[in-house]
Design an enzyme around this catalytic site. Structure first.
Site, short mmCIF file in Angstrom:
data_model
loop_
_atom_site.label_atom_id
_atom_site.label_comp_id
_atom_site.label_asym_id
_atom_site.label_seq_id
_atom_site.Cartn_x
_atom_site.Cartn_y
_atom_site.Cartn_z
N ASP A 205 4.26 -1.92 -2.00
CA ASP A 205 3.76 -2.87 -1.02
C ASP A 205 2.94 -3.91 -1.76
O ASP A 205 2.86 -3.88 -2.99
CB ASP A 205 2.91 -2.15 0.04
CG ASP A 205 1.60 -1.60 -0.51
OD1 ASP A 205 1.38 -1.70 -1.74
OD2 ASP A 205 0.80 -1.08 0.27
N ASP A 207 -1.02 -5.53 -1.60
CA ASP A 207 -2.33 -5.32 -0.98
C ASP A 207 -3.22 -6.54 -1.17
O ASP A 207 -3.33 -7.07 -2.27
CB ASP A 207 -3.02 -4.10 -1.60
CG ASP A 207 -2.14 -2.87 -1.59
OD1 ASP A 207 -2.06 -2.22 -0.54
OD2 ASP A 207 -1.50 -2.57 -2.64
N ASP A 287 -0.49 -4.78 3.01
CA ASP A 287 -1.77 -4.29 3.56
C ASP A 287 -2.79 -5.41 3.44
O ASP A 287 -2.96 -5.99 2.37
CB ASP A 287 -2.28 -3.08 2.76
CG ASP A 287 -1.47 -1.83 3.04
OD1 ASP A 287 -0.79 -1.78 4.08
OD2 ASP A 287 -1.53 -0.90 2.22
P1 8DG Z 1 1.92 0.72 -5.08
O1 8DG Z 1 1.63 0.04 -3.78
O2 8DG Z 1 2.45 -0.20 -6.10
O3 8DG Z 1 2.79 1.91 -4.90
O4 8DG Z 1 0.54 1.29 -5.68
P2 8DG Z 1 -0.93 1.00 -5.19
O5 8DG Z 1 -1.09 -0.43 -4.79
O6 8DG Z 1 -1.86 1.52 -6.21
O7 8DG Z 1 -1.06 1.97 -3.94
P3 8DG Z 1 -1.45 1.67 -2.42
O8 8DG Z 1 -0.97 2.86 -1.63
O9 8DG Z 1 -0.96 0.35 -1.96
O10 8DG Z 1 -3.04 1.74 -2.37
C1 8DG Z 1 -3.87 0.80 -3.01
C2 8DG Z 1 -5.29 1.30 -2.97
O11 8DG Z 1 -5.84 1.23 -1.66
C3 8DG Z 1 -5.42 2.76 -3.38
O12 8DG Z 1 -6.37 2.88 -4.42
C4 8DG Z 1 -5.94 3.46 -2.17
C5 8DG Z 1 -6.67 2.35 -1.46
N1 8DG Z 1 -6.93 2.59 -0.06
C6 8DG Z 1 -8.19 2.61 0.46
N2 8DG Z 1 -8.13 2.87 1.79
C7 8DG Z 1 -6.81 3.01 2.12
C8 8DG Z 1 -6.14 3.26 3.34
O13 8DG Z 1 -6.74 3.42 4.40
N3 8DG Z 1 -4.78 3.31 3.29
C9 8DG Z 1 -4.11 3.10 2.13
N4 8DG Z 1 -2.76 3.14 2.15
N5 8DG Z 1 -4.72 2.88 0.94
C10 8DG Z 1 -6.06 2.82 0.94
O14 8DG Z 1 -9.18 2.42 -0.20
MN MN Z 2 -0.01 -1.20 -3.14
MN MN Z 3 -1.18 -0.39 0.13
#
Ligand code: 8DG
Ligand code: MN
Ligand code: MN
Length: 363
Positions: A205, A207, A287
């Site tokens: 995703d 962020d 996100d």
């Molecule tokens: P990716 O998307 O490339 O797979 O990896 P990522 O960007 O490291 O993972 P992510 O699932 O998008 O999460 C990014 C960061 O956000 C991770 O350190 C966890 C943090 N995070 C929070 N709160 C929440 C929440 O409520 N939901 C999610 N999904 N992540 C959260 O601090």
């Molecule tokens: Mn992510």
């Molecule tokens: Mn995310």
């Protein structure tokens, strides 16, 4: 001795926040195996085992070179006997039989498939599995199953959002969101977080953090025009309730878990597409989090991740410093006060840690 420990591997900290972990993983063969074991433990609700495997994988990710013998893992923290056995097996046979057994397991396969749908967590996946469901088709054809809005969108856009997002696509989204946010609020601050801030080439995703320079104006900051789906969560943040008894992983900021449409001509070099797909767009998971500006640094650190890095930052704060750290604040239990955190650097300084750059947080 069979193998001496290279100097660079000496004194590896048990805390990911005291290690520098780039996206270059020299031990992928081992860490992939350990992550399957971690995931399987998670599905079996064995949190302790899950965490142990994740910690072990994280330590191996931080090493400057590939482990070529069991001796090379001597003195490394967080490697339990199970992990040692996995490493030994992979060194000897090039594969781990326990991992292969799990990957062939019907329950593991079903839970992995189900949790790959946006809006489906381990609990829902387990419920569906217990009903005897094994495929998407079976789920979608089961009249007794009521999908919520998020899950319906998850299935509708599954093909697109189960595919990786490229850096170019993330960059394109950044421009679009920036333009939209600035159209609504010209001085708003937008930051790319998550894996892309850590320098990853691909993600599941994209962020973002959005805030305003003036406290309070971030309230109700909404996006229009590009949303295909919006799982909106209003803020439940209440500064008077801090520090919360359990400094949590989830935060209380206003946020959206989105699926947005990205057009071909918005991306330099074009879209990542499925074979045979001639659409001029694809759907992407985004996100969007809106912390008040005085919580910006803690939120940025939390949302930049990695999950393991932040998890260990919290554990380090608690165990080594008697402090509580989460996405909202840093609290000193000894001094009974909140510490001022304007930048990420401030947080590392308060914790007595060397600064770790975002691209070194891929723990
Ligand atoms: P990716 O998307 O490339 O797979 O990896 P990522 O960007 O490291 O993972 P992510 O699932 O998008 O999460 C990014 C960061 O956000 C991770 O350190 C966890 C943090 N995070 C929070 N709160 C929440 C929440 O409520 N939901 C999610 N999904 N992540 C959260 O601090
Ligand atoms: Mn992510
Ligand atoms: Mn995310």
């Amino acid at each position: 001795t069979v193998c001496s420990t290279p100097a660079a591997v000496d004194n590896v900290s048990q805390y990911a926040c005291q290690r520098r972990t780039t996206t270059e993983n020299h031990n992928k063969m081992f860490t992939d195996a350990l992550e399957v074991l971690a995931e399987s433990s998670e599905f079996n609700e064995n949190e302790g085992r899950c965490l142990a495997f994740r910690r072990a994988a994280s330590v191996l990710k931080s090493l400057p070179s590939a482990v070529r013998s069991l001796g090379a893992t001597q003195g490394l923290p967080c490697l339990g006997e199970h992990t040692e056995a996995v490493i030994e097996e992979i060194l000897q046979f090039g594969r781990c039989f326990k991992v292969e057994e799990i990957q062939c397991d019907e329950r593991y396969q079903a839970l992995k498939l189900f949790t790959s749908v946006f809006g489906v967590g381990p609990k829902t996946a387990e419920k569906w599995y217990r009903r005897g469901l094994r495929s998407f088709k079976e789920i979608l054809n089961e009249p007794a199953i009521q999908l919520n809005k998020m899950q319906r969108a998850g299935f509708l856009y599954y093909r697109d959002i189960s595919k990786t997002v490229s850096k170019a696509e993330a960059q394109a989204l950044r421009c679009i969101i920036e333009e939209t946010v600035h159209w609504i609020m010209p001085d708003a601050i937008l930051a790319l977080t998550g894996g892309f801030r850590r320098g990853k080439e691909y993600g599941h995703d994209v962020d973002f953090l959005v805030t305003t320079p003036e406290l309070g104006r971030e309230e109700g900051l909404l996006l229009h025009g590009i949303l295909l789906y919006c799982e909106h969560q209003g803020t439940t943040f209440d500064a008077t309730k801090l520090p919360s008894c359990n400094f949590e992983a989830m935060d209380h900021f206003e946020k959206c878990f989105l699926i947005v449409r990205l057009y071909e001509d918005q991306v330099e070099g074009g879209l990542q597409r499925n074979p045979g797909d001639s659409r001029a767009w694809r759907a992407i998971r985004v996100d969007l989090v809106v912390p008040p500006v005085d919580r910006y640094a803690t939120a940025l650190l939390g949302w930049t991740g990695s999950r393991q890095f932040v998890r260990d930052l919290r554990r380090f704060a608690r165990k080594e410093r008697r402090m509580l750290f989460d996405n909202h604040a840093l609290y000193d239990k000894t001094k009974k006060m909140f510490l001022s955190t304007t930048t990420e650097e401030d947080i590392f300084v308060h914790l007595g840690l060397e600064y770790v750059e975002p691209w070194q947080r891929n723990a």
